[in-house]
Scaffold this motif. Structure first.
Motif, PDB file in Angstrom:
ATOM      1  N   PRO A 188      20.028  44.175  86.706  1.00 11.90           N
ATOM      2  CA  PRO A 188      19.622  43.615  85.407  1.00 11.90           C
ATOM      3  C   PRO A 188      19.148  42.167  85.492  1.00 11.90           C
ATOM      4  O   PRO A 188      19.279  41.518  86.520  1.00 11.90           O
ATOM      5  CB  PRO A 188      20.909  43.717  84.587  1.00 11.90           C
ATOM      6  N   HIS A 189      18.628  41.718  84.363  1.00 14.97           N
ATOM      7  CA  HIS A 189      18.241  40.344  84.031  1.00 14.97           C
ATOM      8  C   HIS A 189      16.801  40.026  84.416  1.00 14.97           C
ATOM      9  O   HIS A 189      16.382  40.208  85.558  1.00 14.97           O
ATOM     10  CB  HIS A 189      19.184  39.308  84.632  1.00 14.97           C
ATOM     11  N   GLN A 190      16.096  39.498  83.424  1.00 13.56           N
ATOM     12  CA  GLN A 190      14.691  39.157  83.579  1.00 13.56           C
ATOM     13  C   GLN A 190      14.480  37.753  84.147  1.00 13.56           C
ATOM     14  O   GLN A 190      13.505  37.512  84.852  1.00 13.56           O
ATOM     15  CB  GLN A 190      13.982  39.242  82.215  1.00 13.56           C
ATOM     16  N   ASP A 191      15.377  36.840  83.808  1.00 12.36           N
ATOM     17  CA  ASP A 191      15.150  35.419  84.088  1.00 12.36           C
ATOM     18  C   ASP A 191      16.094  34.901  85.166  1.00 12.36           C
ATOM     19  O   ASP A 191      17.203  35.413  85.347  1.00 12.36           O
ATOM     20  CB  ASP A 191      15.358  34.589  82.821  1.00 12.36           C
ATOM     21  N   GLY A 192      15.676  33.859  85.850  1.00  7.73           N
ATOM     22  CA  GLY A 192      16.523  33.236  86.860  1.00  7.73           C
ATOM     23  C   GLY A 192      15.802  32.090  87.532  1.00  7.73           C
ATOM     24  O   GLY A 192      14.645  31.773  87.210  1.00  7.73           O
TER      25      GLY A 192
ATOM     26  N   ARG B 214      15.802  33.493  96.948  1.00 10.38           N
ATOM     27  CA  ARG B 214      17.245  33.314  97.053  1.00 10.38           C
ATOM     28  C   ARG B 214      17.724  32.777  95.717  1.00 10.38           C
ATOM     29  O   ARG B 214      17.414  31.656  95.339  1.00 10.38           O
ATOM     30  CB  ARG B 214      17.559  32.337  98.183  1.00 10.38           C
ATOM     31  N   MET B 215      18.434  33.610  94.957  1.00 10.04           N
ATOM     32  CA  MET B 215      18.806  33.244  93.601  1.00 10.04           C
ATOM     33  C   MET B 215      19.932  32.198  93.575  1.00 10.04           C
ATOM     34  O   MET B 215      20.879  32.275  94.351  1.00 10.04           O
ATOM     35  CB  MET B 215      19.254  34.485  92.826  1.00 10.04           C
ATOM     36  N   HIS B 216      19.803  31.236  92.672  1.00  3.97           N
ATOM     37  CA  HIS B 216      20.864  30.272  92.409  1.00  3.97           C
ATOM     38  C   HIS B 216      21.530  30.542  91.062  1.00  3.97           C
ATOM     39  O   HIS B 216      22.751  30.450  90.951  1.00  3.97           O
ATOM     40  CB  HIS B 216      20.315  28.848  92.452  1.00  3.97           C
ATOM     41  N   VAL B 217      20.715  30.847  90.062  1.00  2.00           N
ATOM     42  CA  VAL B 217      21.231  31.103  88.710  1.00  2.00           C
ATOM     43  C   VAL B 217      20.452  32.245  88.088  1.00  2.00           C
ATOM     44  O   VAL B 217      19.226  32.307  88.212  1.00  2.00           O
ATOM     45  CB  VAL B 217      21.131  29.850  87.808  1.00  2.00           C
ATOM     46  N   SER B 218      21.160  33.155  87.426  1.00  2.00           N
ATOM     47  CA  SER B 218      20.535  34.256  86.683  1.00  2.00           C
ATOM     48  C   SER B 218      20.795  34.039  85.200  1.00  2.00           C
ATOM     49  O   SER B 218      21.935  33.763  84.800  1.00  2.00           O
ATOM     50  CB  SER B 218      21.125  35.597  87.135  1.00  2.00           C
ATOM     51  N   GLY B 219      19.746  34.131  84.385  1.00  2.00           N
ATOM     52  CA  GLY B 219      19.891  33.953  82.941  1.00  2.00           C
ATOM     53  C   GLY B 219      20.090  35.285  82.241  1.00  2.00           C
ATOM     54  O   GLY B 219      19.467  36.285  82.604  1.00  2.00           O
ATOM     55  N   VAL B 220      20.966  35.305  81.230  1.00  2.68           N
ATOM     56  CA  VAL B 220      21.248  36.525  80.470  1.00  2.68           C
ATOM     57  C   VAL B 220      20.669  36.367  79.069  1.00  2.68           C
ATOM     58  O   VAL B 220      20.926  35.363  78.395  1.00  2.68           O
ATOM     59  CB  VAL B 220      22.757  36.807  80.385  1.00  2.68           C
ATOM     60  N   ASN B 221      19.888  37.357  78.639  1.00  2.77           N
ATOM     61  CA  ASN B 221      19.252  37.353  77.320  1.00  2.77           C
ATOM     62  C   ASN B 221      19.729  38.550  76.496  1.00  2.77           C
ATOM     63  O   ASN B 221      20.216  39.539  77.055  1.00  2.77           O
ATOM     64  CB  ASN B 221      17.730  37.452  77.477  1.00  2.77           C
ATOM     65  N   PRO B 222      19.582  38.483  75.172  1.00  3.73           N
ATOM     66  CA  PRO B 222      19.928  39.649  74.351  1.00  3.73           C
ATOM     67  C   PRO B 222      19.213  40.920  74.781  1.00  3.73           C
ATOM     68  O   PRO B 222      19.786  42.010  74.717  1.00  3.73           O
ATOM     69  CB  PRO B 222      19.515  39.212  72.937  1.00  3.73           C
ATOM     70  N   THR B 223      17.965  40.811  75.249  1.00  5.92           N
ATOM     71  CA  THR B 223      17.267  42.023  75.694  1.00  5.92           C
ATOM     72  C   THR B 223      17.954  42.651  76.903  1.00  5.92           C
ATOM     73  O   THR B 223      17.793  43.851  77.141  1.00  5.92           O
ATOM     74  CB  THR B 223      15.799  41.725  76.044  1.00  5.92           C
ATOM     75  N   ASP B 224      18.709  41.878  77.647  1.00  4.66           N
ATOM     76  CA  ASP B 224      19.391  42.425  78.817  1.00  4.66           C
ATOM     77  C   ASP B 224      20.524  43.363  78.409  1.00  4.66           C
ATOM     78  O   ASP B 224      20.673  44.446  78.968  1.00  4.66           O
ATOM     79  CB  ASP B 224      19.925  41.299  79.704  1.00  4.66           C
ATOM     80  N   TRP B 225      21.337  42.933  77.422  1.00  9.41           N
ATOM     81  CA  TRP B 225      22.410  43.852  77.031  1.00  9.41           C
ATOM     82  C   TRP B 225      21.882  45.010  76.177  1.00  9.41           C
ATOM     83  O   TRP B 225      22.424  46.122  76.222  1.00  9.41           O
ATOM     84  CB  TRP B 225      23.575  43.129  76.370  1.00  9.41           C
TER      85      TRP B 225
ATOM     86  N   SER C 148      16.878  29.403  82.200  1.00  6.12           N
ATOM     87  CA  SER C 148      16.917  29.482  80.735  1.00  6.12           C
ATOM     88  C   SER C 148      15.526  29.554  80.118  1.00  6.12           C
ATOM     89  O   SER C 148      15.402  29.644  78.896  1.00  6.12           O
ATOM     90  CB  SER C 148      17.650  28.253  80.171  1.00  6.12           C
ATOM     91  N   LEU C 149      14.477  29.511  80.922  1.00  9.79           N
ATOM     92  CA  LEU C 149      13.110  29.509  80.404  1.00  9.79           C
ATOM     93  C   LEU C 149      12.663  30.931  80.089  1.00  9.79           C
ATOM     94  O   LEU C 149      12.966  31.456  79.023  1.00  9.79           O
ATOM     95  CB  LEU C 149      12.174  28.834  81.415  1.00  9.79           C
ATOM     96  N   GLY C 150      11.912  31.553  80.968  1.00 13.01           N
ATOM     97  CA  GLY C 150      11.521  32.944  80.856  1.00 13.01           C
ATOM     98  C   GLY C 150      11.342  33.493  79.461  1.00 13.01           C
ATOM     99  O   GLY C 150      10.487  33.034  78.689  1.00 13.01           O
ATOM    100  N   ILE C 151      12.136  34.495  79.128  1.00  9.12           N
ATOM    101  CA  ILE C 151      11.991  35.205  77.854  1.00  9.12           C
ATOM    102  C   ILE C 151      12.048  34.267  76.644  1.00  9.12           C
ATOM    103  O   ILE C 151      11.165  34.324  75.781  1.00  9.12           O
ATOM    104  CB  ILE C 151      13.043  36.318  77.725  1.00  9.12           C
ATOM    105  N   PRO C 152      13.045  33.370  76.525  1.00  6.04           N
ATOM    106  CA  PRO C 152      13.085  32.509  75.333  1.00  6.04           C
ATOM    107  C   PRO C 152      11.868  31.603  75.190  1.00  6.04           C
ATOM    108  O   PRO C 152      11.277  31.511  74.105  1.00  6.04           O
ATOM    109  CB  PRO C 152      14.372  31.697  75.523  1.00  6.04           C
TER     110      PRO C 152
ATOM    111  N   ALA D 147      14.101  26.798  72.035  1.00  6.53           N
ATOM    112  CA  ALA D 147      12.842  26.591  72.766  1.00  6.53           C
ATOM    113  C   ALA D 147      11.691  26.315  71.814  1.00  6.53           C
ATOM    114  O   ALA D 147      10.822  25.484  72.099  1.00  6.53           O
ATOM    115  CB  ALA D 147      12.537  27.816  73.631  1.00  6.53           C
ATOM    116  N   ALA D 148      11.673  27.000  70.657  1.00 11.99           N
ATOM    117  CA  ALA D 148      10.605  26.787  69.681  1.00 11.99           C
ATOM    118  C   ALA D 148      10.654  25.363  69.130  1.00 11.99           C
ATOM    119  O   ALA D 148       9.611  24.718  68.946  1.00 11.99           O
ATOM    120  CB  ALA D 148      10.713  27.806  68.549  1.00 11.99           C
TER     121      ALA D 148
END
Length: 337
Positions: free
Chosen positions: A60-64, A33-44, A123-127, A167-168
């Protein structure tokens, strides 16, 4: 349930809000059950490309981040009710995180501690996984991150106000590195400092190479590079002998030209980082280390952590994509009703 989908390639306008049945998890899957979906440059960027072979539509969207509400066969039932962050939900799959419920393989839903917000989880995932890879490909360096793992190492983060750069910085500080970062202006410098950079260089108003070398006379050991074509001369100028330039970004038509003798003399390595195809063992180590950093409170989001949040509703997914595509500084998130 409400889902954002696309059935073709194009601009933000191809994203549609539709109603569809709640999916049931299959073997090895969890329903979140999603609460927040993160948008990354790879998504657009992927939105502008054709759908993967065999798909007629894609969420769409990899992270959430959200809560596991059901599990399929071969998944521990005790996972139901767990708060989780999701990575690579839509990589070669039809189910992304821009919907009220999504399905992912069990290992793609990582436990999120109670003290960590859903905004952080999304905000974790891809970044974070990309940042981890840039910090662990140095010859002779650690293949994992933990407190002290990068002690004695100097890291240069290009674009410290970006999502991967942020993140880095945080992961490198957690691992004990000295961190220098470059930014394009004072406002971004404030954000990079908030993330934890020891030294911030505005490359538009200073001699970046001179300032970096003044802070690190022996050169830098690891360069997390967002724009290798534009920054190759700077990277060579400030790299220590045996350094690595781990690059994860670049424009569609960007070209990387490397002076052969300069790179050879320094035993400099140019390492591409594409998180989706990172070797499985390295990906698993990144998941383990990022989860540990979250557990220890070493990763954060929000203005105080150098990563302002931009919230959009699910109905305004197109506006969220447009904001990121137009250069919004910070993390773009969709709040799921």
């Amino acid at each position: 349930m409400k889902s954002v989908i696309r059935t073709t390639a194009g601009g933000p306008e191809v994203l549609q809000l539709v109603e569809r049945p709640v999916p049931r998890p299959g073997p090895g899957e969890v329903q979140v059950r999603m609460h927040v979906s993160g948008v990354n440059p790879t998504d657009w960027r992927s939105r502008r490309r054709a759908l993967p072979p065999g798909m007629t539509e894609q969420v769409p969207h990899q992270d959430g981040a959200g809560v596991i509400e059901a599990v399929g066969p071969r998944v521990d039932p005790a996972r139901v009710g767990k708060r989780v962050w999701i990575w690579e939900a839509a990589w070669e799959r039809p189910w992304g995180t821009a919907q009220q419920y999504t399905l992912v393989p069990d290992r793609h839903a990582v436990d999120l501690p109670d003290h960590a917000s859903f905004e952080l989880g999304a905000s974790l995932g891809i970044p974070a996984l990309t940042a981890h890879r840039t910090l662990t490909v140095h010859d002779g360096g650690p293949g994992r991150l933990a407190p002290g793992a990068l002690r004695g190492t100097t890291v240069l983060v290009a674009g410290g106000a970006g999502a991967v750069g942020n993140a880095a910085i945080q992961l490198a500080r957690w691992a004990g590195a000295r961190v220098i970062t470059t930014v394009s202006g004072p406002a971004k410098g404030v954000l990079a400092a908030a993330a934890g950079a020891h030294h911030v260089v505005n490359y538009r108003s200073h001699d970046a190479a001179a300032e970096i070398l003044a802070s690190a006379p022996g050169g830098v050991d690891i360069i997390a590079e967002v724009s290798p074509g534009a920054n190759s001369a700077l990277d060579i100028a400030v790299a220590a002998r045996g350094a690595v330039v781990a690059y994860y970004g670049g424009g569609e038509d960007e070209r990387l030209s490397i002076p052969v003798l300069s790179s050879m003399a320094a035993n400099l390595r140019w390492q591409s980082v594409y998180v989706y195809t990172v070797p499985p063992a390295a990906k698993q180590q990144a998941l383990t280390d990022v989860a540990a950093a979250v557990h220890e409170g070493a990763l954060g989001v929000g203005e105080e952590a150098g990563m302002p949040l931009h919230h959009f509703t699910l109905e305004h997914a197109a506006a969220a994509h447009a904001a990121l595509e137009q250069g919004a500084t910070g993390k773009v998130l969709l709040d799921i009703p």
